[in-house]
Design an enzyme around this catalytic site. Structure first.
Site, PDB file in Angstrom:
ATOM      1  N   LYS A 132       0.879  -1.421   0.069  1.00  0.00           N
ATOM      2  CA  LYS A 132      -0.051  -0.184  -0.031  1.00  0.00           C
ATOM      3  C   LYS A 132       0.868   1.192  -0.045  1.00  0.00           C
ATOM      4  CE  LYS A 132      -3.041   2.952   0.819  1.00  0.00           C
ATOM      5  NZ  LYS A 132      -4.126   3.682  -0.495  1.00  0.00           N
ATOM      6  N   CYS A 187      -2.322   9.846  -6.136  1.00  0.00           N
ATOM      7  CA  CYS A 187      -3.437   9.635  -5.205  1.00  0.00           C
ATOM      8  C   CYS A 187      -4.497  10.734  -5.442  1.00  0.00           C
ATOM      9  CB  CYS A 187      -2.921   9.532  -3.834  1.00  0.00           C
ATOM     10  SG  CYS A 187      -4.422   9.375  -2.761  1.00  0.00           S
TER      11      CYS A 187
END
Ligand SMILES: O=C(O)c1[nH]c(=O)[nH]c(=O)c1Cl
Length: 309
Positions: free
Chosen positions: A44, A128
Site C-alpha cells: 500500500k 493519489c
C-alpha cells in the site's frame, strides 16, 4: 504455454501482481499475496507517519467496477521497510510504493529506503486522487519534474512511478517528456484510479461513499479502455522503460489486452478486492487458455504487438 516474463532483467513466473492499495496494507495481507500465484506484489502506498485515512464507507463496488476514497490509510513507511527487510526476495518480486504528502516527505522516505539492504523496487505514487486539499502531482508536470529530479538524485537505484490516467494526447507527450529525462526511472505503472467519479444509488438517491461528498477514484470495467490507452501511449513514448498495466483486469482477456498494448506486468485491483487472491489462479488459467487458442507459446510472441488499422 510459458508465462515467464522479464522485469528489469529479473525472470518472473508470470506477469500478474496486485494493484497497490488492495490486499497490501498489513503484514497479514502482504503474506497472503506472498503465498498467492501472483509473481510480484506491491505494498500500500505509504506516508512518513501512519494514517487512518478517510471516514468510512470509503470503498464501494458495483457490477461495472469500484469507487474509493480511502485517503491513504497506511502503517507508515517504516512498517513496509521492515516488511521488505524480512521478505524472501527470491520467492517473489516485491515493490514498495510511497506517496509522501510533501516533496520533503518523499525525500525523507527515499533516504531511508536507500539505506536499507532490501532489494524491493521503489514505486513513487504520483497519483493519489483522494487526499482532500492535495492536488495530485501527476497532473502538475512542473511539480512532477521537480519530484523526479529529487528522487533521481536521492535514490541511486532503478525506480518507477504510478501515474494517473491522462485523457489528452498533449498530456501523454508532456508526461513522457518528463519521464524520459530520467534514465534510472525504469518502469511506469499506468493507471491509477480515474479520479473523482461519482457513483449514485438510484434507490437511496444518495452517493455511496462518505468522503468528499461521494467523489472518488474509479476502478474496474469502467476504466479498461482508458487504462489500455495509457499503457499503449507510454509504451510508444518510453521505449527504454517497461510499462506495468493496471485497470479493468477481471479475466485473462483483459490481462491479454494489457500485454498486447505493451505492458510487461499486469496488476489486478478491484477484482482482487472482490474475489481474493484466488483471482490470480483464475486469470492465469484464462490467459494460458487464450494464448493456447491463438498458438502463442510465450508472452513475447505477442507483447506490444497491438495492431492498428
Ligand atoms: O485513497 C487512497 O488511499 C488511494 N486511492 C486510489 O485509488 N489511488 C491511490 O493512489 C490512493 Cl493512495
Amino acid at each position: 504455454t510459458d508465462l515467464t516474463c522479464l522485469f528489469l532483467g529479473q525472470p518472473l513466473a508470470n506477469p500478474l501482481m496486485n494493484a497497490s492499495g488492495v490486499c497490501c496494507r498489513t503484514t497479514t495481507e502482504l503474506d497472503t499475496l506472498a503465498s498467492s500465484a501472483a509473481a510480484a506484489m506491491v505494498t500500500k502506498s505509504c506516508t512518513l507517519e501512519p494514517r487512518t485515512g478517510n471516514p468510512e464507507p470509503r470503498y464501494s463496488s458495483l457490477p461495472l467496477g469500484s469507487i474509493n476514497s480511502m485517503g491513504l490509510p497506511n502503517e507508515g513507511y517504516q512498517y513496509y521497510l521492515d516488511y521488505a527487510e524480512r521478505f524472501d526476495h527470491e520467492r517473489k518480486l516485491l515493490f514498495l510504493s510511497i506517496s509522501g504528502l510533501t516533496l520533503d516527505d518523499n525525500v525523507e522516505m527515499i533516504a531511508a529506503i536507500r539505506e536499507a539492504v532490501n532489494p524491493a523496487l521503489l514505486e513513487v505514487n504520483l497519483s493519489c486522487p483522494n487526499v482532500p486539499g492535495k492536488p495530485q502531482t501527476g497532473y502538475d508536470f512542473e511539480a512532477m519534474d521537480e519530484l523526479l529530479d529529487e528522487v533521481n538524485d536521492a535514490y541511486k537505484r532503478p525506480f518507477g512511478v504510478k501515474l494517473p490516467p491522462y485523457f489528452d494526447i498533449s498530456h501523454f507527450d508532456a508526461a513522457a517528456e518528463v519521464l524520459n529525462r530520467y534514465p534510472r526511472l525504469a518502469f511506469v505503472t499506468c493507471i491509477n484510479s480515474v479520479g473523482n467519479g461519482l457513483v449514485i444509488d438510484p434507490d437511496t438517491e444518495s452517493v455511496v461513499i462518505k468522503p468528499k461528498d461521494g467523489f472518488g477514484g474509479l476502478g474496474g470495467a469502467y476504466v479498461l479502455p482508458t487504462a489500455l490507452a495509457n499503457v499503449n501511449a507510454f509504451y510508444r513514448r518510453c521505449p527504454d522503460k517497461q510499462i506495468i498495466g493496471c485497470g479493468g483486469v477481471q479475466s485473462g482477456t483483459e490481462a491479454f489486452l494489457h500485454l498486447l498494448a505493451g505492458a510487461s506486468l499486469v496488476q489486478i485491483g478491484t477484482a482482487l478486492y472482490e474475489e481474493g487472491p484466488a483471482v490470480f489462479d483464475r486469470v492465469l488459467g484464462e490467459l494460458t487458455a487464450i494464448m493456447a487458442s491463438k498458438g502463442y507459446t510465450s508472452i513475447d510472441a505477442f507483447r506490444g504487438k497491438l495492431k492498428t488499422l
